[in-house]
Design a protein around this motif. Structure first.
Motif, PDB file in Angstrom:
ATOM      1  N   LEU A 141     125.207 -30.453-111.044  1.00  0.00           N
ATOM      2  CA  LEU A 141     126.038 -30.502-112.585  1.00  0.00           C
ATOM      3  C   LEU A 141     127.435 -31.255-112.165  1.00  0.00           C
ATOM      4  O   LEU A 141     127.720 -31.965-112.860  1.00  0.00           O
ATOM      5  N   ALA A 142     127.998 -30.827-110.798  1.00  0.00           N
ATOM      6  CA  ALA A 142     129.212 -31.459-110.815  1.00  0.00           C
ATOM      7  C   ALA A 142     129.117 -32.581-110.485  1.00  0.00           C
ATOM      8  O   ALA A 142     130.174 -33.495-111.008  1.00  0.00           O
ATOM      9  N   LEU A 143     128.466 -33.153-109.659  1.00  0.00           N
ATOM     10  CA  LEU A 143     128.572 -34.852-109.308  1.00  0.00           C
ATOM     11  C   LEU A 143     128.132 -35.058-110.542  1.00  0.00           C
ATOM     12  O   LEU A 143     128.426 -36.842-111.159  1.00  0.00           O
ATOM     13  N   ILE A 144     127.189 -34.976-111.845  1.00  0.00           N
ATOM     14  CA  ILE A 144     126.753 -35.262-112.564  1.00  0.00           C
ATOM     15  C   ILE A 144     127.538 -35.642-113.695  1.00  0.00           C
ATOM     16  O   ILE A 144     128.463 -37.254-113.809  1.00  0.00           O
ATOM     17  N   PHE A 145     129.345 -34.504-113.665  1.00  0.00           N
ATOM     18  CA  PHE A 145     130.194 -35.085-114.337  1.00  0.00           C
ATOM     19  C   PHE A 145     130.563 -35.707-113.473  1.00  0.00           C
ATOM     20  O   PHE A 145     131.420 -36.778-114.164  1.00  0.00           O
ATOM     21  N   SER A 146     131.548 -36.046-112.230  1.00  0.00           N
ATOM     22  CA  SER A 146     132.014 -36.578-111.426  1.00  0.00           C
ATOM     23  C   SER A 146     131.642 -38.175-111.121  1.00  0.00           C
ATOM     24  O   SER A 146     132.145 -39.080-110.867  1.00  0.00           O
ATOM     25  N   TYR A 147     130.399 -38.144-111.757  1.00  0.00           N
ATOM     26  CA  TYR A 147     129.696 -39.602-111.120  1.00  0.00           C
ATOM     27  C   TYR A 147     129.943 -40.615-113.035  1.00  0.00           C
ATOM     28  O   TYR A 147     130.152 -41.695-113.129  1.00  0.00           O
ATOM     29  N   THR A 148     130.334 -40.144-113.769  1.00  0.00           N
ATOM     30  CA  THR A 148     130.498 -40.794-114.958  1.00  0.00           C
ATOM     31  C   THR A 148     132.573 -41.567-114.674  1.00  0.00           C
ATOM     32  O   THR A 148     132.201 -42.118-115.319  1.00  0.00           O
ATOM     33  N   ILE A 149     132.725 -41.001-113.899  1.00  0.00           N
ATOM     34  CA  ILE A 149     134.050 -42.212-113.459  1.00  0.00           C
ATOM     35  C   ILE A 149     133.813 -43.682-113.255  1.00  0.00           C
ATOM     36  O   ILE A 149     134.462 -44.506-113.443  1.00  0.00           O
ATOM     37  N   PHE A 150     132.449 -43.609-112.120  1.00  0.00           N
ATOM     38  CA  PHE A 150     132.490 -45.308-112.086  1.00  0.00           C
ATOM     39  C   PHE A 150     131.347 -45.603-112.719  1.00  0.00           C
ATOM     40  O   PHE A 150     130.905 -46.561-112.836  1.00  0.00           O
ATOM     41  N   THR A 151     130.087 -44.425-113.751  1.00  0.00           N
ATOM     42  CA  THR A 151     129.165 -45.293-114.128  1.00  0.00           C
ATOM     43  C   THR A 151     129.998 -45.534-115.696  1.00  0.00           C
ATOM     44  O   THR A 151     129.515 -46.945-115.937  1.00  0.00           O
TER      45      THR A 151
END
Lengths: 280, 285
Positions: A141-151
Motif C-alpha cells: 500500500l505504501a508503494l501505491i501511495f508513493s507512486y502517485t508522485i510520478f504518475t
C-alpha cells in the motif's frame, strides 16, 4: 547511366544495412535474454548466437519459488491500483484545468510539471517518515501511495491536453440541458476520452511496474516485494555466482507482458508520449 | 488532486530539507536534534566535514554530470538517426518502429541485468563478439573495471532510452511541412545541407524539449547504476550516494543533505529552462 544505377543500388544497400543495424541494436539484447533463459547447466557458459536447446528448467525453478510468484502478484496489485488512483484524480483535475477557467490555472499546471521533474531521492526520507507514521512500512500500500508522485503529473498533463482539444459545444449543450459538472464529466467527457485514458493508463501502469527506488526502500521482506526488486535481489551462492539462467527467465517473464502490451498499443503510446512531452 | 500531490511530494520534500539540518537516523526517525549546517559543511579541528567536503560526493557529482552529458548526447544523435530512417517510406516500417519500442518497454532493472549478463567478464557475448572480430585480445571486465564500468552504464542507458528520443524526434519530423523540401529539391540543394539548413532548425524546439526531459531524468539516475555496478565509487551517481547514506549508513540527516543539494541543482536547471522557455513563448505571442 550505369554509374547512376550503381549509385542508386549502393544507396539502397546502405539503407538496408542501416535498417539491419537499428533492428539488431534494439532487439538483440532482449533476444539474447530469451535465448539464455532456455539454456541450462553448462550450456549457459558457452556463448551461443542461435537457439540450440529448449530447456524449461529455468522457468520451472523461478516459478517454483513462492516469493517470486508473490512478488508478481504484488506488482500487479500495485501497478493496477496506481492506475486506478491516477485516473480518478487525473480526470477530475484535467476537467478542472482544461475546462474551468480560474485564476492561477497556469501556475497550477507549472507546479504539476515541476513535480514530475523531482528527483525521487529528494523525497525519500520525508516520504519514509510519512509512511512510518501511517504504519505502511513494508506494505505494498505504501508503494501505491508513493507512486502517485510520478504518475499523477503526467496523467494530469496528458489528459488536460486531450480535454482541451474536445469541442466546447458539447459541454455547452450539456449545460443547456441542465447537467451538473459531474454529470458532464461522466456522461460527456469520459466516453470521448477513452483513447486518451487508455494511453495514460498504460503509461502509468508501465511506470509503476518498473519503479525501483521506492520499492527497494519501502519494503523489507520477500513477501512484500515487487518484481523489479525481486529480480535485483536474486543472488546465488556468492556475489560472482549469479544464477544467470534463472535471472534471465525471471526477466523474460516480467518483460513479455509489457512488450506485448506496448506492441498492441504502440500508436497510442507514441501519441501519449508526444502529448506529454512536446506540449509540456 | 493538489492535496494528494502536496501530501506525496510537497510535505516529504519539506521534511527532507528539515532532516538535512538534523542528526536523525533511519532506524529511529522520530528522535533527532537540530545540528544546523553540520551535515553540509563544518569546520572541526582544522578539517572540513560534511557533504560538501566529501570527495566521494564530488566524485558522484562528476560521475552524474559525465553520465548525463555523454548518454544524452549519444541518445540524441542515435535517436535522430533512427528517426530520420523511420521517416523515410519503405516496406516494413511499422515493424522496425515496433522493434524500436522494445527497449523502452523493458524495465530498467531487467535491462541492467540483461546487459550485465551480456557484459559478463567470462561468459559474456559482447566480449565474445569483440574477440571474434579481433578488436580485443582478452575478455574485459566491463562492470568491475574502474575505467570501463561507467561506459557500461552509459551503454545500457543509451540502449534503453534512445527509443524515447527517436519517437519524439520522429513525431516532430512528421509534422514538418513538405513544401520546404519541394522548394529545396527544385533548387537542387544537396540532401546533407537540406538536413542542416532546413530540417534541424525546424525540429530544434521539439528536440530541445526532449533533451531537457532526458537531462533532468539522467541527473537523478539511480536504478541502472545501482543494479549494474552496485555501490562502486567509480560510477556512483548523486542519487546512489544519497540513498547509500540514507539507508545503508542509516544517516538520514547526512543523506537528506545530499538529496537536498541534488534537488537544488535540478530545481535550478528547471527554473532556468522554464524562464528561458517563457521568454520564447512571450516573444511568439
Amino acid at each position: 547511366m550505369n554509374l547512376k544505377l550503381a549509385k542508386k543500388l549502393l544507396a539502397k544497400v546502405a539503407f538496408l544495412i542501416l535498417l539491419a543495424a537499428i533492428l539488431i541494436f534494439t532487439v538483440f539484447p532482449f533476444y539474447y535474454a530469451i535465448l539464455t533463459s532456455f539454456e541450462s547447466g553448462s550450456d549457459l557458459f558457452t556463448v551461443e548466437y542461435w537457439f540450440s536447446s529448449f530447456d524449461l528448467a529455468n522457468y520451472k525453478s523461478v516459478l517454483g519459488e513462492a516469493s517470486f510468484v508473490t512478488s508478481i502478484w504484488n506488482s500487479i496489485l500495485v501497478a493496477s491500483s496506481t492506475v486506478v488512483i491516477a485516473m480518478a484524480f487525473g480526470l477530475t483535475a484535467a476537467y478542472a484545468l482544461g475546462r474551468v477557467k480560474f485564476r492561477g490555472r497556469g501556475a497550477v499546471l507549472m507546479i504539476v510539471l515541476s513535480v514530475s521533474m523531482f528527483p525521487q531521492v529528494a523525497v525519500l526520507s520525508g516520504l519514509f517518515e510519512v509512511i512510518r507514521a501511517m504504519n505502511l512500512y513494508n506494505d505494498p500500500l505504501a508503494l501505491i501511495f508513493s507512486y502517485t508522485i510520478f504518475t499523477l503529473p503526467f496523467t494530469v498533463w496528458i489528459l488536460t491536453t486531450f480535454m482541451r482539444q474536445l469541442p466546447k459545444e458539447l459541454e455547452e449543450a450539456a449545460i443547456v440541458d441542465g447537467a451538473s459538472p459531474l454529470t458532464t464529466l461522466f456522461r460527456v467527457f469520459i466516453p470521448l476520452m477513452w483513447p486518451a485514458m487508455a494511453t495514460t493508463g498504460l503509461l502509468a501502469f508501465i511506470a509503476a511496474w518498473n519503479e525501483f527506488l521506492f520499492a527497494l526502500t519501502f519494503t523489507l521482506t520477500n513477501s512484500e516485494r515487487t518484481v523489479p526488486v525481486a529480480i535485483a535481489l536474486i543472488t546465488g551462492g556468492s556475489q560472482h555466482e549469479l544464477p544467470w539462467g534463472n535471472l534471465m527467465a525471471a526477466s523474460v517473464i516480467v518483460t513479455v507482458p509489457l512488450v506485448v502490451l506496448v506492441l498492441i498499443f504502440q500508436r497510442r503510446i507514441v501519441s501519449g508520449l508526444t502529448a506529454g512531452a512536446v506540449k509540456g | 488532486m493538489l492535496l494528494v500531490l502536496a501530501a506525496v511530494a510537497g510535505w516529504p520534500l519539506l521534511r527532507t530539507i528539515w532532516f538535512s539540518f538534523t542528526d536523525a537516523s533511519f532506524s529511529n526517525i522520530s528522535e533527532y536534534s537540530w545540528v544546523g549546517l553540520e551535515n553540509y559543511l563544518v569546520y572541526e579541528d582544522g578539517l572540513w566535514f560534511g557533504v560538501l567536503a566529501d570527495p566521494a560526493w564530488w566524485q558522484s557529482v562528476w560521475n552524474t554530470l559525465f553520465f548525463t552529458v555523454v548518454s544524452v548526447g549519444a541518445e540524441t544523435v542515435l535517436g535522430l538517426i533512427i528517426a530520420l530512417t523511420l521517416n523515410a517510406q519503405f516496406r516494413g516500417r511499422g515493424l522496425i518502429r515496433a522493434a524500436t519500442l522494445i527497449p523502452w518497454a523493458v524495465p530498467t532493472i531487467v535491462s541492467a541485468k540483461m546487459w550485465g549478463w551480456m557484459l559478463h567478464d567470462q561468459f559474456g557475448i559482447i566480449n565474445d563478439m569483440l574477440m571474434t572480430l579481433g578488436i580485443i585480445a582478452e575478455p574485459l571486465n566491463w562492470t568491475a573495471n574502474a575505467d570501463l564500468s561507467m561506459w557500461a552504464v552509459i551503454m545500457v542507458d543509451v540502449w534503453k532510452t534512445t527509443p524515447f528520443m527517436a519517437l519524439l524526434t520522429l513525431a516532430a519530423l512528421q509534422m514538418l511541412p513538405s513544401d520546404c523540401y519541394e522548394a529545396a529539391k527544385v533548387d537542387g540543394i544537396h540532401p546533407v545541407s537540406v538536413f542542416f539548413k532546413v530540417t534541424l532548425p525546424l525540429i530544434m524546439p521539439a528536440l530541445m524539449v526532449a533533451i531537457i526531459f532526458r537531462v533532468l531524468d539522467a541527473l537523478r539516475v539511480f536504478d541502472v547504476i545501482y543494479v549494474l555496478t552496485s555501490n562502486s565509487e567509480d560510477t556512483m551517481s548523486m542519487s546512489v550516494y544519497a540513498r547509500q547514506q540514507l539507508v545503508q549508513f542509516q544517516d538520514v540527516g547526512y543523506g537528506s543533505a545530499a538529496s537536498t543539494v541534488l534537488f537544488l541543482i535540478i530545481a535550478l536547471l528547471t527554473i532556468s529552462y522554464l524562464y528561458l522557455g517563457r521568454k520564447k513563448i512571450g516573444g511568439e505571442s
